[in-house]
Write a protein that holds these residues in place. Structure first.
Motif, short mmCIF file in Angstrom:
data_model
loop_
_atom_site.label_atom_id
_atom_site.label_comp_id
_atom_site.label_asym_id
_atom_site.label_seq_id
_atom_site.Cartn_x
_atom_site.Cartn_y
_atom_site.Cartn_z
N ALA A 158 20.32 10.08 69.55
CA ALA A 158 19.20 9.27 69.75
C ALA A 158 17.67 10.62 69.75
CB ALA A 158 19.63 8.92 70.59
N GLN A 159 18.27 11.57 70.56
CA GLN A 159 17.02 12.64 70.59
C GLN A 159 16.10 13.54 69.59
OE1 GLN A 159 18.47 14.90 74.29
NE2 GLN A 159 16.82 16.57 74.36
N PHE A 160 17.63 13.77 68.83
CA PHE A 160 18.15 14.10 67.18
C PHE A 160 16.67 13.20 66.63
CE2 PHE A 160 21.16 17.21 67.00
CZ PHE A 160 20.55 18.18 68.31
N TYR A 161 16.93 11.63 66.27
CA TYR A 161 16.07 11.19 65.76
C TYR A 161 14.86 10.71 66.43
CZ TYR A 161 15.51 6.41 63.08
OH TYR A 161 15.10 5.75 62.62
N GLU A 162 14.70 10.97 67.52
CA GLU A 162 13.14 10.50 68.29
C GLU A 162 12.84 11.74 67.80
OE1 GLU A 162 12.61 10.39 72.47
OE2 GLU A 162 12.99 8.79 72.77
N ALA A 163 13.05 12.89 67.84
CA ALA A 163 12.40 13.58 67.24
C ALA A 163 11.84 13.83 66.29
CB ALA A 163 12.57 15.38 67.75
N ALA A 164 12.41 12.87 65.32
CA ALA A 164 11.97 13.34 63.68
C ALA A 164 11.04 12.06 63.73
CB ALA A 164 13.03 12.55 62.92
N LEU A 165 11.26 10.60 64.59
CA LEU A 165 9.65 9.74 64.35
C LEU A 165 8.78 10.11 64.50
CD1 LEU A 165 12.32 6.13 65.56
CD2 LEU A 165 11.58 6.83 62.95
N ASN A 166 9.09 10.90 65.66
CA ASN A 166 7.89 11.79 66.07
C ASN A 166 6.93 12.53 64.85
OD1 ASN A 166 7.82 10.69 68.21
ND2 ASN A 166 8.79 12.85 70.02
N GLN A 167 7.63 13.38 64.11
CA GLN A 167 7.32 13.98 62.94
C GLN A 167 6.90 12.50 62.27
OE1 GLN A 167 8.91 17.52 62.75
NE2 GLN A 167 9.77 18.10 65.30
N ASN A 168 7.98 12.64 61.86
CA ASN A 168 7.75 11.48 60.77
C ASN A 168 7.49 9.72 61.40
OD1 ASN A 168 8.00 13.59 58.70
ND2 ASN A 168 9.85 13.87 60.09
N PRO A 169 6.48 9.53 61.31
CA PRO A 169 6.47 7.53 62.14
C PRO A 169 7.24 6.94 60.76
CG PRO A 169 4.88 8.92 63.16
CD PRO A 169 5.56 10.02 61.48
N GLU A 170 7.10 6.92 59.50
CA GLU A 170 7.09 6.53 58.50
C GLU A 170 8.69 5.93 58.42
OE1 GLU A 170 6.95 10.86 56.79
OE2 GLU A 170 5.79 9.65 58.13
N ILE A 171 9.27 7.01 58.87
CA ILE A 171 10.65 6.35 58.48
C ILE A 171 11.44 5.19 58.67
CG2 ILE A 171 13.43 7.12 59.45
CD1 ILE A 171 12.46 10.12 59.51
N PRO A 172 11.37 4.57 59.68
CA PRO A 172 11.46 3.09 59.32
C PRO A 172 11.37 2.64 58.59
CG PRO A 172 10.68 3.78 61.38
CD PRO A 172 10.03 4.58 60.73
N VAL A 173 9.78 2.47 57.89
CA VAL A 173 9.72 2.24 56.86
C VAL A 173 10.07 2.80 55.63
CG1 VAL A 173 7.40 0.83 54.86
CG2 VAL A 173 7.54 0.98 57.42
N ASP A 174 10.39 3.80 55.18
CA ASP A 174 11.18 4.58 53.85
C ASP A 174 12.88 2.96 53.65
OD1 ASP A 174 9.68 5.63 53.42
OD2 ASP A 174 9.64 7.44 54.51
N ILE A 175 13.88 2.84 55.81
CA ILE A 175 14.88 3.10 56.00
C ILE A 175 14.18 1.39 54.53
CG2 ILE A 175 16.47 2.14 57.38
CD1 ILE A 175 15.88 4.48 59.07
N GLU A 176 13.75 0.75 55.32
CA GLU A 176 13.86 -0.23 54.93
C GLU A 176 13.83 -1.03 53.41
OE1 GLU A 176 11.19 -4.50 56.38
OE2 GLU A 176 11.14 -2.70 57.27
N ARG A 177 12.99 -0.12 52.94
CA ARG A 177 13.07 0.25 51.14
C ARG A 177 13.73 0.74 50.65
NH1 ARG A 177 6.90 2.92 51.94
NH2 ARG A 177 5.91 0.38 51.62
N GLY A 178 14.79 1.30 51.81
CA GLY A 178 15.90 1.65 50.60
C GLY A 178 15.90 3.69 50.30
N ASN A 179 15.10 3.97 51.09
CA ASN A 179 14.96 5.47 50.89
C ASN A 179 14.92 6.22 52.13
OD1 ASN A 179 13.44 8.26 50.20
ND2 ASN A 179 10.96 6.86 49.93
N PHE A 180 15.64 7.44 52.13
CA PHE A 180 16.24 7.94 52.80
C PHE A 180 16.27 9.87 52.75
CE2 PHE A 180 19.06 4.77 52.12
CZ PHE A 180 19.00 3.96 53.61
#
Length: 515
Positions: free
Chosen positions: A442-464
């Protein structure tokens, strides 16, 4: 913080011949250890039961040889000679890191006799086979004498480090360097204070329906879908493969050969799916290590907690998210049209995130899972301290499940025999990494989102790719260069905390359960 491959590109070969000599010796030892891993993998996948005795002897021989070579005075002398060289290098240089990690491992290893490691290896192989027979037979008595011997060996191992504050500390340190029983008690206590009332609040509501997951799902179709998913996440099949086993695991023979195993049930959909994604998370970590570390102690995961953070991040935070299934549920529906054709994505999403006390750790939801780990951790400490005899373990296990989760195992297979860890390793240091991994994920993912807020949208598109690349650049590539505490500070800017995990589960489960 983003980094570049250039930051860890191989430096100009150092002038000191002792450094190259050390690397050469370590490479030979790594080859032996890789052969041991291959023998373990074969035992857990394809080896006939009749090979158990010989396999134990083979593994013991190689383990003893590797231990003897690593604890040889020649390596000790090389490390001593290289100390001034190390002190004049930047702390995070590849050379200084290799010397530092090797020195730490060497100082620990020279305390442990090679003959002891041989006894452990031979016993481990025999114990695993006894467990593999006892588990389907629901018969703890078959493996009890082996587990009693395991406890003796675990206590003997801890005894090689008499300066430890608690008997479990050396065993915890083997898996999670820098952690100890005192720290774990504190952080587990904080987590429990929040989890218990949250689970109680959720389970007081009408249970979510998840019967749709328990239908006939043909094994081969499941396996093909699982393999398609993990390839999409980033698992490289050119450097790995998937096989079936009793208890899923990941094993690495080299950075170019990282294999996973899975367990698929024909009458239940999620076991194979999420165990495959879980193990792929481990494997992508190992596949992402800087290839210049091959054959050295740097070529591996930092700790069991950090390793588990990668598997739990992909399994839970990504693959149990609504966005993930916005992309993949139509495909899953198409494969199992008869079973899921009339099931909406909302029904499916709620089913795979149902919170309910369960007997089996690997089947547990994100919230109650950590309670399973705390039960095992507490029982480990009691066994090591001598207050819980092995003969009383099944009853103690059942009582803790009754008191902590409100359910009681009906047999040994769904109770004390369900996990392989104590039957193929030590008692102590085996389970804490799972909860540490949940917190770190959770702590790593939160850091990833802080730097890349588009990650959840990418996941919804099947882009990891964005998430995978962030993990590779910030965690994977470094191998064992840093400790768990160091990588946590480096990547997130703070030390390990329960707060990111609590924020994650509240944000996720509040709308599911109208909290």
């Amino acid at each position: 913080m983003q980094t570049s491959d250039k930051s860890i590109s191989p430096a100009t070969p150092p002038a000191l011949p002792q450094y190259e000599q050390l690397k050469s010796l370590l490479s030979e030892i790594n080859d032996i250890e890789s052969a041991v891993s291959l023998l373990y993998w074969d035992q857990a996948t394809y080896m006939p039961a009749g090979g158990a005795t010989a396999r134990g002897r083979q593994i013991a021989t190689l383990r003893q040889l590797a231990h003897q070579k690593f604890t040889d005075s020649q390596i000790g002398q090389l490390l001593e000679d290289l100390t001034p060289y190390e002190e004049n290098l930047p702390y995070d240089s590849d050379e200084a890191s290799l010397i530092r990690i090797t020195k730490r491992n060497y100082k620990r290893a020279i305390r442990i006799p090679a003959s002891f490691m041989a006894r452990v290896s031979q016993h481990r192989a025999a114990s695993y086979e006894a467990w593999a027979q006892a588990r389907p037979a629901n018969d703890f008595s078959r493996v009890q004498p082996y587990l009693e011997k395991t406890l003796e060996l675990s206590q003997e191992m801890a005894g090689f480090f008499p300066e430890s504050e608690h008997i479990a500390d050396p065993l915890i340190n083997f898996s999670d360097y820098g952690m100890n029983a005192s720290f774990l008690r504190e952080i587990f206590s904080k987590l429990r204070q929040h989890l218990v009332p949250l689970v109680a609040e959720i389970t007081s509501q009408p249970a979510l329906e998840n019967g749709l997951l328990f239908q006939h799902f043909p094994l081969q179709k499941q396996l093909e879908f699982c393999n398609k998913i993990i390839a999409r996440l980033g698992y490289d099949f050119q450097r790995g493969r998937v096989d079936k086993t009793l208890h899923p695991f990941t094993t690495k023979f080299s950075i170019g050969d990282v294999r996973i195993t899975t367990r698929i049930y024909e009458n239940e959909l999620t076991q194979g799916l999420f165990s495959s994604i879980h193990e792929a998370g481990h494997a992508m970590y190992e596949q992402g290590i800087n290839r210049h570390y091959e054959g050295t102690p740097l070529a591996g995961g930092i700790s069991s907690g950090v390793h588990e953070s990668q598997s739990r991040l992909w399994e839970n935070i990504v693959a149990r998210s609504r966005g993930f299934w916005e992309c993949f549920y139509p495909q899953l529906q198409g494969i199992f049209l008869r079973e899921l054709g009339n099931v909406s994505i909302n029904q499916f999403y709620r089913a795979i995130n149902k919170v309910s006390p369960s007997l089996i750790r690997t089947d547990a939801d994100e919230l109650t899972y950590n309670l399973h780990i705390m039960i095992r951790y507490d029982l480990e400490l009691e066994m090591l301290e001598g207050s819980l005899p092995i003969r009383d373990l099944p009853d103690a296990w059942n009582e803790r499940y009754r008191s902590d989760l409100g359910i009681t195992p009906q047999n040994d297979s769904e109770g004390v025999l369900q996990d392989v860890h104590w039957y193929s390793g030590y008692i102590g240091g085996a389970f804490q990494g799972y909860t540490l991994g949940n917190l770190m994920a959770a702590q790593f993912y939160e850091a990833a989102l802080n730097q890349n807020p588009e990650i959840p949208v990418d996941i919804e598109r099947g882009n990891f790719q964005t998430l995978h690349e962030w993990l590779r650049e910030n965690i994977y590539q470094y191998g064992r260069k840093y400790t768990a505490n160091e990588i946590m500070e480096k990547v997130t800017g703070t030390s390990l905390s329960v707060e990111p995990f609590l924020r994650y589960i509240r944000q996720k489960y509040s709308p599911i359960y109208n909290l």
